[in-house]
Design a protein around this motif. Structure first.
Motif, PDB file in Angstrom:
ATOM      1  N   LEU A 121      13.637  58.290  57.586  1.00 34.92           N
ATOM      2  CA  LEU A 121      14.516  58.211  58.785  1.00 34.92           C
ATOM      3  C   LEU A 121      15.217  59.576  58.679  1.00 34.92           C
ATOM      4  N   GLU A 122      16.423  59.352  57.732  1.00 37.56           N
ATOM      5  CA  GLU A 122      17.988  60.082  57.486  1.00 37.56           C
ATOM      6  C   GLU A 122      16.600  61.612  57.210  1.00 37.56           C
ATOM      7  N   LYS A 123      15.680  61.790  56.198  1.00 40.98           N
ATOM      8  CA  LYS A 123      15.141  63.542  56.304  1.00 40.98           C
ATOM      9  C   LYS A 123      14.805  63.908  57.361  1.00 40.98           C
ATOM     10  N   ALA A 124      14.198  63.052  58.601  1.00 37.16           N
ATOM     11  CA  ALA A 124      13.679  63.851  58.920  1.00 37.16           C
ATOM     12  C   ALA A 124      14.782  63.627  60.283  1.00 37.16           C
ATOM     13  N   ASP A 125      15.578  62.953  60.454  1.00 42.63           N
ATOM     14  CA  ASP A 125      16.702  63.426  61.345  1.00 42.63           C
ATOM     15  C   ASP A 125      17.200  64.844  60.524  1.00 42.63           C
ATOM     16  N   GLU A 126      17.192  65.117  59.795  1.00 41.37           N
ATOM     17  CA  GLU A 126      17.611  66.446  59.717  1.00 41.37           C
ATOM     18  C   GLU A 126      16.817  67.736  59.716  1.00 41.37           C
ATOM     19  N   LEU A 127      15.410  67.489  59.537  1.00 37.27           N
ATOM     20  CA  LEU A 127      14.666  68.236  60.372  1.00 37.27           C
ATOM     21  C   LEU A 127      14.186  68.708  61.236  1.00 37.27           C
ATOM     22  N   GLU A 128      14.447  67.361  62.203  1.00 35.56           N
ATOM     23  CA  GLU A 128      14.315  67.442  63.040  1.00 35.56           C
ATOM     24  C   GLU A 128      14.280  68.821  63.990  1.00 35.56           C
ATOM     25  N   LEU A 129      15.712  69.304  64.205  1.00 40.19           N
ATOM     26  CA  LEU A 129      15.822  70.310  65.099  1.00 40.19           C
ATOM     27  C   LEU A 129      15.336  72.043  63.986  1.00 40.19           C
ATOM     28  N   GLU A 130      15.463  72.379  63.134  1.00 35.44           N
ATOM     29  CA  GLU A 130      14.887  72.890  62.268  1.00 35.44           C
ATOM     30  C   GLU A 130      13.520  73.422  61.540  1.00 35.44           C
ATOM     31  N   GLU A 131      13.347  72.460  61.439  1.00 39.11           N
ATOM     32  CA  GLU A 131      11.893  71.665  60.976  1.00 39.11           C
ATOM     33  C   GLU A 131      11.139  70.871  61.667  1.00 39.11           C
ATOM     34  N   PRO A 132      10.572  70.975  63.031  1.00 37.64           N
ATOM     35  CA  PRO A 132      10.215  69.914  63.781  1.00 37.64           C
ATOM     36  C   PRO A 132       8.829  69.489  63.683  1.00 37.64           C
ATOM     37  N   THR A 133       8.007  70.443  62.933  1.00 39.78           N
ATOM     38  CA  THR A 133       7.041  70.064  62.052  1.00 39.78           C
ATOM     39  C   THR A 133       6.699  69.183  60.831  1.00 39.78           C
ATOM     40  N   ALA A 134       7.364  69.524  60.042  1.00 41.37           N
ATOM     41  CA  ALA A 134       7.775  68.551  58.412  1.00 41.37           C
ATOM     42  C   ALA A 134       8.540  66.881  59.480  1.00 41.37           C
ATOM     43  N   ALA A 135       9.357  67.246  59.985  1.00 36.63           N
ATOM     44  CA  ALA A 135      10.004  66.178  60.647  1.00 36.63           C
ATOM     45  C   ALA A 135       9.053  64.540  60.993  1.00 36.63           C
ATOM     46  N   LEU A 136       7.772  65.025  61.658  1.00 33.90           N
ATOM     47  CA  LEU A 136       7.349  64.511  62.280  1.00 33.90           C
ATOM     48  C   LEU A 136       6.068  64.003  61.300  1.00 33.90           C
ATOM     49  N   LYS A 137       5.855  64.417  60.555  1.00 33.47           N
ATOM     50  CA  LYS A 137       5.155  64.200  58.979  1.00 33.47           C
ATOM     51  C   LYS A 137       5.837  63.246  58.465  1.00 33.47           C
ATOM     52  N   TYR A 138       7.034  62.984  58.441  1.00 37.28           N
ATOM     53  CA  TYR A 138       7.768  62.329  57.810  1.00 37.28           C
ATOM     54  C   TYR A 138       7.658  60.543  58.928  1.00 37.28           C
ATOM     55  N   THR A 139       7.576  60.939  59.986  1.00 33.81           N
ATOM     56  CA  THR A 139       7.803  59.232  60.797  1.00 33.81           C
ATOM     57  C   THR A 139       6.103  59.376  60.855  1.00 33.81           C
ATOM     58  N   SER A 140       5.233  60.296  61.049  1.00 31.67           N
ATOM     59  CA  SER A 140       3.568  59.680  60.601  1.00 31.67           C
ATOM     60  C   SER A 140       3.378  58.939  59.472  1.00 31.67           C
ATOM     61  N   ASN A 141       3.987  59.319  58.288  1.00 34.04           N
ATOM     62  CA  ASN A 141       3.819  58.641  57.533  1.00 34.04           C
ATOM     63  C   ASN A 141       4.337  56.777  57.501  1.00 34.04           C
ATOM     64  N   MET A 142       5.532  57.107  58.160  1.00 36.88           N
ATOM     65  CA  MET A 142       6.264  55.905  57.753  1.00 36.88           C
ATOM     66  C   MET A 142       5.863  55.417  58.626  1.00 36.88           C
ATOM     67  N   ILE A 143       4.830  55.296  60.194  1.00 40.74           N
ATOM     68  CA  ILE A 143       5.222  54.083  61.209  1.00 40.74           C
ATOM     69  C   ILE A 143       4.882  53.310  60.895  1.00 40.74           C
ATOM     70  N   PRO A 144       3.444  53.738  60.454  1.00 43.82           N
ATOM     71  CA  PRO A 144       2.256  52.412  60.050  1.00 43.82           C
ATOM     72  C   PRO A 144       2.247  51.992  58.700  1.00 43.82           C
ATOM     73  N   LEU A 145       3.280  52.437  58.070  1.00 45.76           N
ATOM     74  CA  LEU A 145       3.691  51.240  56.273  1.00 45.76           C
ATOM     75  C   LEU A 145       4.752  50.024  56.918  1.00 45.76           C
ATOM     76  N   LEU A 146       5.363  50.730  57.583  1.00 44.19           N
ATOM     77  CA  LEU A 146       6.654  49.295  58.370  1.00 44.19           C
ATOM     78  C   LEU A 146       6.172  49.075  58.961  1.00 44.19           C
ATOM     79  N   LEU A 147       4.907  49.106  59.456  1.00 44.76           N
ATOM     80  CA  LEU A 147       4.162  48.170  61.044  1.00 44.76           C
ATOM     81  C   LEU A 147       3.558  46.851  60.058  1.00 44.76           C
TER      82      LEU A 147
END
Length: 252
Positions: A44-70
Motif C-alpha cells: 500500500l505504501e509503495k503503491a501510494d508513492e507510485l500512484e501519480l508518477e507510475e500508475p502502471t507499477a502501482a496497479l501491479k502492486y494492488t493487483s498482486n496483493m489484493i488476492p493474497l490478503l483476501l
C-alpha cells in the motif's frame, strides 16, 4: 482507513491471539496472517508513492496483493480496504487515459467506446469497495453514497462487447488490458445492452437519494452530476425502445 475495524492482537503478547474488537480467538496460522498484513502495508505504501508518477507499477502492486490478503483478512480491514480503494482509483484513471487515446483517433462526432471486459473490471473493483464501506460506515454516510455514485457512473459508460475491440485498443493505443492475475474482478460479469443501462439507472437513483441524505439538501455537486447522468440514460433508453420496436419487439 487509518485504523482497522478489526485487528489482530500482537501474537507475541499473548499465547492465544484474539480479535482486538470482539475478543474472539483466531483459528489458523496467525503468523501467516501477520506476514500477509505486513506485506499488504508495504504494498500500500509503495503503491501510494507510485500512484501519480507510475500508475502502471502501482496497479501491479494492488493487483498482486489484493488476492493474497483476501485469503487471510476480511475486505473491511486494514490494509485491504485501503488497497481496494486505491486499486479502483487506478483502474478508473486507466479508463480515462484509454478514452483520451481513443478520442485522438476518432473522426466526426463518434463517441469513444471502451471494451466491456475492461470497464467490467473497474465495476467489479468498485463493487467490492462498496460492499466493504457499506459494512464499515452507517447508512446515510457520505462515503457510501459516493461509492454508489462511482459504480453507477461506470455502469453508464458506453461499452463495446466485441473482444476484438480490446485487442485493437491494445495494439493501436497501447491502453491497459484486463489483468489475468485478478480473476475475482471478472468472475461475475455485468450485464450488457439495455439491462446494463437499467442497472446503471437503478444504481444512480439509489446514489442520488443516498447523496441527499449524506450531504443534506440536494446532495451537492456530486448529486447534480448524478442527476445529469440519469437524464442522459433515460434519453438513451428511449432510443433503445425505438430500435427494439422497429425490430418487431416491444420493450415495456
Amino acid at each position: 482507513l487509518a485504523k482497522p475495524a478489526h485487528a489482530l492482537v500482537d501474537p507475541k503478547a499473548t499465547s492465544e491471539p484474539r480479535c482486538s474488537s470482539c475478543g474472539s480467538p483466531y483459528v489458523g496460522d496467525v503468523g501467516e496472517i501477520w506476514d500477509a498484513v505486513r506485506l499488504g502495508v508495504e504494498a500500500l505504501e509503495k503503491a501510494d508513492e507510485l500512484e501519480l508518477e507510475e500508475p502502471t507499477a502501482a496497479l501491479k502492486y494492488t493487483s498482486n496483493m489484493i488476492p493474497l490478503l483476501l485469503r487471510h483478512i476480511p475486505p473491511t480491514s486494514y490494509p485491504l480496504l485501503a488497497l481496494c480503494r486505491l486499486h479502483q482509483n487506478l483502474l478508473i484513471s486507466e479508463l480515462s487515459d484509454a478514452v483520451g487515446k481513443i478520442e485522438e483517433g476518432l473522426t466526426g462526432s463518434s463517441a469513444p467506446r471502451l471494451p466491456k471486459v475492461q470497464v467490467d473490471q473497474a465495476c467489479a473493483a468498485v463493487s467490492r469497495s462498496l460492499a466493504a464501506v457499506t459494512q464499515v460506515f452507517p447508512e446515510g454516510h457520505p462515503v457510501r453514497a459516493v461509492a454508489l455514485a462511482e459504480l453507477g457512473k461506470l455502469l453508464s459508460i458506453d461499452v463495446d462487447e466485441d473482444a476484438r475491440e480490446l485487442e485493437r485498443l491494445q495494439l493501436d493505443t497501447g491502453a491497459g488490458s484486463p489483468r489475468k492475475d485478478t480473476p475475482i474482478e471478472s468472475s461475475n460479469p455485468f450485464p450488457a445492452g439495455a439491462d446494463r443501462l437499467m442497472l446503471a439507472r437503478t444504481t444512480l437513483l439509489q446514489a442520488r437519494e443516498a447523496l441527499r441524505r449524506g450531504f443534506g439538501g440536494n446532495g451537492g455537486e456530486v448529486a447534480r452530476n448524478v442527476e445529469e447522468t440519469i437524464r442522459n440514460i433515460e434519453k438513451e433508453w428511449v432510443g433503445w425502445k425505438k430500435v427494439v420496436q422497429q425490430g418487431g419487439v416491444l420493450v415495456e
